[in-house]
Design a protein around this motif. Structure first.
Motif, PDB file in Angstrom:
ATOM      1  N   VAL A  20       7.274  -7.304  93.720  1.00 32.31           N
ATOM      2  CA  VAL A  20       8.644  -7.671  93.002  1.00 32.31           C
ATOM      3  C   VAL A  20       9.807  -6.841  93.639  1.00 32.31           C
ATOM      4  O   VAL A  20      10.988  -7.389  93.685  1.00 32.31           O
ATOM      5  N   ASN A  40      18.529 -15.505  91.420  1.00 31.91           N
ATOM      6  CA  ASN A  40      17.503 -15.244  90.244  1.00 31.91           C
ATOM      7  C   ASN A  40      16.356 -15.031  91.181  1.00 31.91           C
ATOM      8  O   ASN A  40      15.862 -15.605  92.047  1.00 31.91           O
ATOM      9  N   GLY A  41      15.401 -14.039  90.369  1.00 32.16           N
ATOM     10  CA  GLY A  41      14.324 -13.491  90.596  1.00 32.16           C
ATOM     11  C   GLY A  41      13.926 -12.738  91.895  1.00 32.16           C
ATOM     12  O   GLY A  41      13.322 -12.326  92.189  1.00 32.16           O
ATOM     13  N   ALA A  42      15.594 -11.993  92.152  1.00 32.58           N
ATOM     14  CA  ALA A  42      15.445 -11.251  93.541  1.00 32.58           C
ATOM     15  C   ALA A  42      14.927  -9.791  92.914  1.00 32.58           C
ATOM     16  O   ALA A  42      14.571  -9.011  93.696  1.00 32.58           O
ATOM     17  N   GLY A  43      14.761  -9.658  91.714  1.00 36.33           N
ATOM     18  CA  GLY A  43      14.287  -8.356  91.027  1.00 36.33           C
ATOM     19  C   GLY A  43      15.134  -7.343  90.342  1.00 36.33           C
ATOM     20  O   GLY A  43      14.866  -6.091  90.243  1.00 36.33           O
ATOM     21  N   LYS A  44      16.379  -7.834  90.128  1.00 35.40           N
ATOM     22  CA  LYS A  44      17.242  -6.956  89.323  1.00 35.40           C
ATOM     23  C   LYS A  44      16.840  -6.538  87.971  1.00 35.40           C
ATOM     24  O   LYS A  44      17.124  -5.310  87.764  1.00 35.40           O
ATOM     25  N   THR A  45      16.416  -7.126  87.305  1.00 39.92           N
ATOM     26  CA  THR A  45      15.933  -6.870  85.993  1.00 39.92           C
ATOM     27  C   THR A  45      14.776  -6.002  85.905  1.00 39.92           C
ATOM     28  O   THR A  45      14.755  -5.069  85.323  1.00 39.92           O
ATOM     29  N   THR A  46      13.912  -6.068  86.904  1.00 42.69           N
ATOM     30  CA  THR A  46      12.877  -5.218  87.234  1.00 42.69           C
ATOM     31  C   THR A  46      13.321  -4.019  87.587  1.00 42.69           C
ATOM     32  O   THR A  46      12.814  -2.915  87.022  1.00 42.69           O
ATOM     33  N   TYR A  55       8.559  -0.081  83.256  1.00 44.94           N
ATOM     34  CA  TYR A  55       7.620   0.031  84.037  1.00 44.94           C
ATOM     35  C   TYR A  55       7.549   1.186  84.798  1.00 44.94           C
ATOM     36  O   TYR A  55       8.609   1.885  85.107  1.00 44.94           O
TER      37      TYR A  55
HETATM   38  N1  LIG Z   1       6.079  -8.648  83.852  1.00 44.25           N
HETATM   39  C1  LIG Z   1       5.901  -9.281  85.321  1.00 44.25           C
HETATM   40  N2  LIG Z   1       5.019  -9.826  85.300  1.00 44.25           N
HETATM   41  C2  LIG Z   1       4.873 -10.695  86.622  1.00 44.25           C
HETATM   42  N3  LIG Z   1       6.104 -11.093  87.213  1.00 44.25           N
HETATM   43  C3  LIG Z   1       7.005 -10.575  86.890  1.00 44.25           C
HETATM   44  C4  LIG Z   1       7.218  -9.734  85.737  1.00 44.25           C
HETATM   45  N4  LIG Z   1       8.356  -9.361  85.543  1.00 44.25           N
HETATM   46  C5  LIG Z   1       9.012  -9.674  86.400  1.00 44.25           C
HETATM   47  N5  LIG Z   1       8.207 -10.807  87.299  1.00 44.25           N
HETATM   48  C6  LIG Z   1       8.626 -11.445  88.359  1.00 44.25           C
HETATM   49  O1  LIG Z   1       9.287 -10.585  89.133  1.00 44.25           O
HETATM   50  C7  LIG Z   1      10.409 -11.333  90.131  1.00 44.25           C
HETATM   51  C8  LIG Z   1      11.782 -10.700  89.845  1.00 44.25           C
HETATM   52  O2  LIG Z   1      11.920 -10.839  88.516  1.00 44.25           O
HETATM   53  P1  LIG Z   1      13.332 -10.326  87.819  1.00 44.25           P
HETATM   54  O3  LIG Z   1      13.469 -10.465  86.314  1.00 44.25           O
HETATM   55  O4  LIG Z   1      13.389  -8.582  87.965  1.00 44.25           O
HETATM   56  O5  LIG Z   1      14.689 -11.003  88.494  1.00 44.25           O
HETATM   57  P2  LIG Z   1      16.108 -10.923  88.419  1.00 44.25           P
HETATM   58  O6  LIG Z   1      16.675 -10.759  89.712  1.00 44.25           O
HETATM   59  O7  LIG Z   1      16.392 -10.100  87.105  1.00 44.25           O
HETATM   60  O8  LIG Z   1      16.287 -12.557  88.223  1.00 44.25           O
HETATM   61  P3  LIG Z   1      17.584 -13.023  87.173  1.00 44.25           P
HETATM   62  O9  LIG Z   1      18.774 -13.149  87.828  1.00 44.25           O
HETATM   63  O10 LIG Z   1      16.825 -14.597  87.012  1.00 44.25           O
HETATM   64  O11 LIG Z   1      17.444 -12.471  85.783  1.00 44.25           O
HETATM   65  C9  LIG Z   1      10.287 -12.869  89.415  1.00 44.25           C
HETATM   66  O12 LIG Z   1       9.566 -13.466  90.428  1.00 44.25           O
HETATM   67  C10 LIG Z   1       9.728 -12.467  88.172  1.00 44.25           C
HETATM   68  O13 LIG Z   1       8.687 -13.609  87.790  1.00 44.25           O
END
Ligand SMILES: Nc1ncnc2c1ncn2[C@@H]1O[C@H](COP(=O)(O)OP(=O)(O)OP(=O)(O)O)[C@@H](O)[C@H]1O
Length: 263
Positions: A20, A40-46, A55
């Motif tokens: 991710v 969306n899903g780029a990994g920003k929240t992660t 994590y």
């Molecule tokens: N705990 C987890 N277990 C498995 N996959 C995860 C987990 N957390 C995030 N992901 C996956 O990691 C990828 C990135 O998620 P993340 O939430 O970081 O994206 P984002 O950029 O914050 O998106 P958004 O703008 O929708 O909030 C996604 O494909 C998500 O499904």
């Protein structure tokens, strides 16, 4: 602008077989405002979850104020001086506005919630200090979170004010680095303009260094010293707002996702 306050060095995060965040280098200098954008899903929240210890990275290191914070528990990272807000708000809706901020500050003091239940003179003094700290944090928001609101339950606040309260809670832990997760989400254009100004003030008057995730490009343009674009956990562009917003790989990443949000 000063030294690197936050420095992610080759950070990767995988969930099962899914990578991710992939070999990410990202830094925020002391006093800087850096925005992270990406579809969306780029990994920003992660990324925020990695910095705050939710994590532990699968690879790489995260250095804060010259010291590795990799693998530390979230509350230890808070104590080192990193605080965050959440995309989905985490307020105690039945508690008053002031108590919400006090609760955030308590978690950060030696007393903790348990010891503060015994009302010795020392505790009473500490409670008074925390109350004053909470009021200072709230006063930062000026007429939007005026004194008469401080005794009202958080559920009585408008959505925009709940977001402001969430920021007030984060500042109550006296962080050096503030992580703001979509501070303008759900706000109308006037409120969006206000939050843009507020973020600038958090830096200029509050002295915070700020890393922000934001979808609204007006806000990103208004606040950022530097913008980092992520896609599929990889940094695809970095630089000034103009450079990043017009970079072909960024435009391409947003195609098919509804484009960049401009209200
Ligand atoms: N705990 C987890 N277990 C498995 N996959 C995860 C987990 N957390 C995030 N992901 C996956 O990691 C990828 C990135 O998620 P993340 O939430 O970081 O994206 P984002 O950029 O914050 O998106 P958004 O703008 O929708 O909030 C996604 O494909 C998500 O499904």
């Amino acid at each position: 602008m000063g030294e690197k306050l936050l420095d992610l060095q080759g950070v990767s995060m995988a969930f099962g077989g899914l990578t991710v965040i992939d070999g990410l280098d990202l830094h925020v200098d002391e006093g800087e405002i850096v925005s992270v954008i990406g579809p969306n899903g780029a990994g920003k929240t992660t990324l925020f979850n990695l910095v705050t210890g939710v994590y532990e990275p699968s690879a790489g290191d995260i250095v804060f104020a010259g010291e590795s914070i990799k693998g530390l528990e979230p509350h230890r990272i808070t104590r080192k001086g990193i605080a965050r807000t959440f995309q989905t708000l985490r307020l105690f809706l039945n508690m008053s506005v002031r108590e919400n901020v006090m609760a955030a500050a308590y978690g950060h003091t030696r007393a903790g919630v348990f010891r503060s239940m015994f009302r010795t003179p020392g505790q009473r003094r500490e409670e008074k200090e925390i109350r004053e700290l909470a009021e200072r944090c709230l006063a930062f928001f000026g007429e939007r979170l005026m004194g008469y609101r401080w005794d009202q339950p958080a559920y009585s606040l408008s959505y925009a004010n709940r977001r402001r309260l969430e920021i007030a809670r984060a500042t109550a832990t006296k962080p050096r680095l503030l992580l703001l997760d979509e501070p303008a989400a759900g706000m109308n254009p006037k409120e969006t303009q206000e939050i843009t100004e507020l973020i600038g003030k958090l830096r200029s008057e509050g002295g915070f260094t700020i890393l922000v995730i934001e979808h609204d490009m007006h806000v990103v343009e208004g606040i950022s010293d530097r913008v980092v674009a992520l896609d599929h956990g990889v940094k695809i562009a970095e630089g000034s707002f103009e450079d990043v917003a017009t970079a072909p790989q960024v435009v391409e990443a947003y195609l098919g996702t509804g484009g960049m949000a401009r209200k």
